[in-house]
Design an enzyme around this catalytic site. Structure first.
Site, PDB file in Angstrom:
ATOM      1  N   GLY A  64       3.644   1.522   1.804  1.00 40.91           N
ATOM      2  CA  GLY A  64       2.793   0.580   2.521  1.00 40.91           C
ATOM      3  C   GLY A  64       2.133  -0.396   1.565  1.00 40.91           C
ATOM      4  N   GLY A 113       5.663   4.796   3.663  1.00 44.77           N
ATOM      5  CA  GLY A 113       6.000   3.935   4.800  1.00 44.77           C
ATOM      6  C   GLY A 113       7.490   3.648   4.935  1.00 44.77           C
ATOM      7  N   GLU A 136       1.721  10.532  -1.798  1.00 37.68           N
ATOM      8  CA  GLU A 136       0.350  10.070  -1.509  1.00 37.68           C
ATOM      9  C   GLU A 136      -0.776  10.901  -2.124  1.00 37.68           C
ATOM     10  OE1 GLU A 136       2.765  10.428   0.757  1.00 37.68           O
ATOM     11  OE2 GLU A 136       3.019   8.499   1.762  1.00 37.68           O
ATOM     12  N   ASP A 144       1.469  10.393   5.481  1.00 35.50           N
ATOM     13  CA  ASP A 144       1.222   9.933   6.853  1.00 35.50           C
ATOM     14  C   ASP A 144       2.544   9.461   7.468  1.00 35.50           C
ATOM     15  OD1 ASP A 144       1.372   7.657   5.244  1.00 35.50           O
ATOM     16  OD2 ASP A 144      -0.064   6.529   6.459  1.00 35.50           O
TER      17      ASP A 144
HETATM   18  C1  QUE Z   1       1.801   6.615  -3.343  1.00 34.95           C
HETATM   19  C2  QUE Z   1       2.029   5.643  -2.397  1.00 34.95           C
HETATM   20  C3  QUE Z   1       2.625   4.417  -2.742  1.00 34.95           C
HETATM   21  C4  QUE Z   1       3.006   4.225  -4.077  1.00 34.95           C
HETATM   22  C5  QUE Z   1       2.768   5.215  -5.032  1.00 34.95           C
HETATM   23  C6  QUE Z   1       2.170   6.394  -4.655  1.00 34.95           C
HETATM   24  C7  QUE Z   1       2.862   3.351  -1.799  1.00 34.95           C
HETATM   25  C8  QUE Z   1       3.420   2.132  -2.289  1.00 34.95           C
HETATM   26  C9  QUE Z   1       3.764   2.015  -3.644  1.00 34.95           C
HETATM   27  C10 QUE Z   1       4.287   0.813  -4.252  1.00 34.95           C
HETATM   28  C11 QUE Z   1       5.140   0.900  -5.351  1.00 34.95           C
HETATM   29  C12 QUE Z   1       5.620  -0.246  -5.972  1.00 34.95           C
HETATM   30  C13 QUE Z   1       5.248  -1.488  -5.519  1.00 34.95           C
HETATM   31  C14 QUE Z   1       4.382  -1.575  -4.432  1.00 34.95           C
HETATM   32  C15 QUE Z   1       3.908  -0.433  -3.821  1.00 34.95           C
HETATM   33  O1  QUE Z   1       3.567   3.056  -4.483  1.00 34.95           O
HETATM   34  O2  QUE Z   1       2.580   3.500  -0.578  1.00 34.95           O
HETATM   35  O3  QUE Z   1       4.001  -2.777  -4.009  1.00 34.95           O
HETATM   36  O4  QUE Z   1       5.712  -2.629  -6.119  1.00 34.95           O
HETATM   37  O5  QUE Z   1       3.607   1.114  -1.442  1.00 34.95           O
HETATM   38  O6  QUE Z   1       1.926   7.367  -5.587  1.00 34.95           O
HETATM   39  O7  QUE Z   1       1.679   5.850  -1.111  1.00 34.95           O
END
Ligand code: QUE
Length: 334
Positions: A64, A113, A136, A144
């Site tokens: 997400g 997500g 998470e 979730d």
């Molecule tokens: C837990 C998460 C997310 C996560 C790492 C976690 C998550 C998420 C991202 C993420 C990773 C790389 C990206 C970005 C988001 O990492 O939900 O924009 O470039 O989106 O430990 O829930």
């Protein structure tokens, strides 16, 4: 500028996730655009199948828009947080209820997500590059997007293992535990997508697939240590396995997580075992609103995604110091 591309040809509605710089992490516009398309296609007789793919080689969808949610949490904008998670879970429920075949082609990373928009669908195709995880607890949140429904329905201990430790699994592992339905070698992945796009019947496309490579999960170890609703019991069992490298690596993963998140996660997975998917989304929405207002969430996202030092200071810092009433308050609101 949209992060979703869509097309409709040969009875196939295709959604391409196209936000490569954020590994296709779902922001509010992507959730809204995807929801609009699925609502329209559900009632459009010219659409027989929905296909969801990624425009990036690296990821299907990393999760997400956690950075934006943290900004809203720090600004105490509870309405924006409720809107985000409420609309995301509504989209995930739409995927679960979709009245026609919904096919996700899951290459690269699929976390959080990204699993919400794929695992609830009918057909989940993976390959050698697939990496699935629900990470998470490391950011002070909890699994979730309906994970409190699908994790307790995996083989013994697997859901608790994935949800508590955030362990990453391969495409072959995902088929072995039932999170994916079909394995396609990376060399054939584009051809399979093209055959679906051409309108070929799905039983024909998937009729003669070879068996996936063998999974290297340890189902007996996962069942032995994680088929337990008590986090203290899980940690105690693992710590007692002196000399077992795998068990000790799991202790290390659990130590890196928010203690409050671990207890909230175990309680939500336990409650989800006896709930419908809709009930799980309802419970998750309230838990998300409450946990986002705790310091662990802002701190966890800071450490993993903002400053990237991977050195969060969670409060309280140990499982024994978490007030059980705080866990009950986040999970049930009372
Ligand atoms: C837990 C998460 C997310 C996560 C790492 C976690 C998550 C998420 C991202 C993420 C990773 C790389 C990206 C970005 C988001 O990492 O939900 O924009 O470039 O989106 O430990 O829930």
């Amino acid at each position: 500028m949209s992060y979703i591309r869509s097309s409709l040809a040969n009875g196939v509605g295709e959604i391409v996730l196209d936000r490569p710089k954020a590994l296709n992490a779902l922001d509010q516009t992507m959730i809204d655009d995807m929801t609009d398309l699925l609502r329209r296609w559900a009632d459009d007789d010219t659409v027989e199948t929905v296909l969801v793919t990624s425009g990036s080689e690296r990821a299907f969808c990393a999760g997400g828009d956690i950075r934006a949610i943290r900004d809203n949490a720090l600004a105490a904008d509870a309405a924006a947080i409720t809107k985000y998670f409420g609309s995301e879970y509504e989209l995930d429920q739409l995927v679960a209820d979709f009245p026609k075949p919904y096919v996700s082609m899951i290459n690269g990373a699929a976390m959080g997500g990204g699993l919400g928009i794929s695992v609830h669908g009918e057909v989940r195709v993976v390959t050698e590059s697939t990496m699935m995880a629900m990470p998470e607890t490391a950011i002070g949140f909890f699994p979730d997007v309906g994970a409190t429904y699908f994790l307790p329905r995996l083989p013994a201990g697997v859901g608790m293992w994935l949800g508590l430790t955030g362990s990453r699994i391969s495409g072959a592992d995902a088929v072995a535990v039932g999170m994916a339905t079909h394995f396609v070698p990376a060399d054939d992945f584009g051809t399979v997508a093209d055959r679906i796009r051409s309108g070929a019947p799905l039983p024909e496309v998937f009729g003669d697939l070879a068996a996936p490579p063998s999974s290297d999960l340890r189902p007996s170890a996962i069942a032995e240590y994680f088929d337990d609703t008590s986090v203290a019991g899980v940690v105690g069992g693992l710590q007692g396995a002196v000399g077992d490298e795998w068990a000790q690596s799991m202790v290390t993963a659990l130590r890196a997580a928010s203690p409050t998140s671990l207890l909230v996660t175990a309680a939500l997975i336990e409650a989800g075992e006896r709930s419908t998917l809709a009930e799980c989304f309802e419970r998750e929405l309230h838990a998300a609103e409450r946990i986002c207002a705790t310091p662990d969430f802002a701190e966890g996202v800071r450490a993993v995604l903002v400053d990237k030092d991977r050195n969060p200071s969670f409060m309280p810092a140990s499982l024994e110091d978490v007030d059980p009433h705080e866990v009950v308050r986040i999970v049930t609101g009372s």
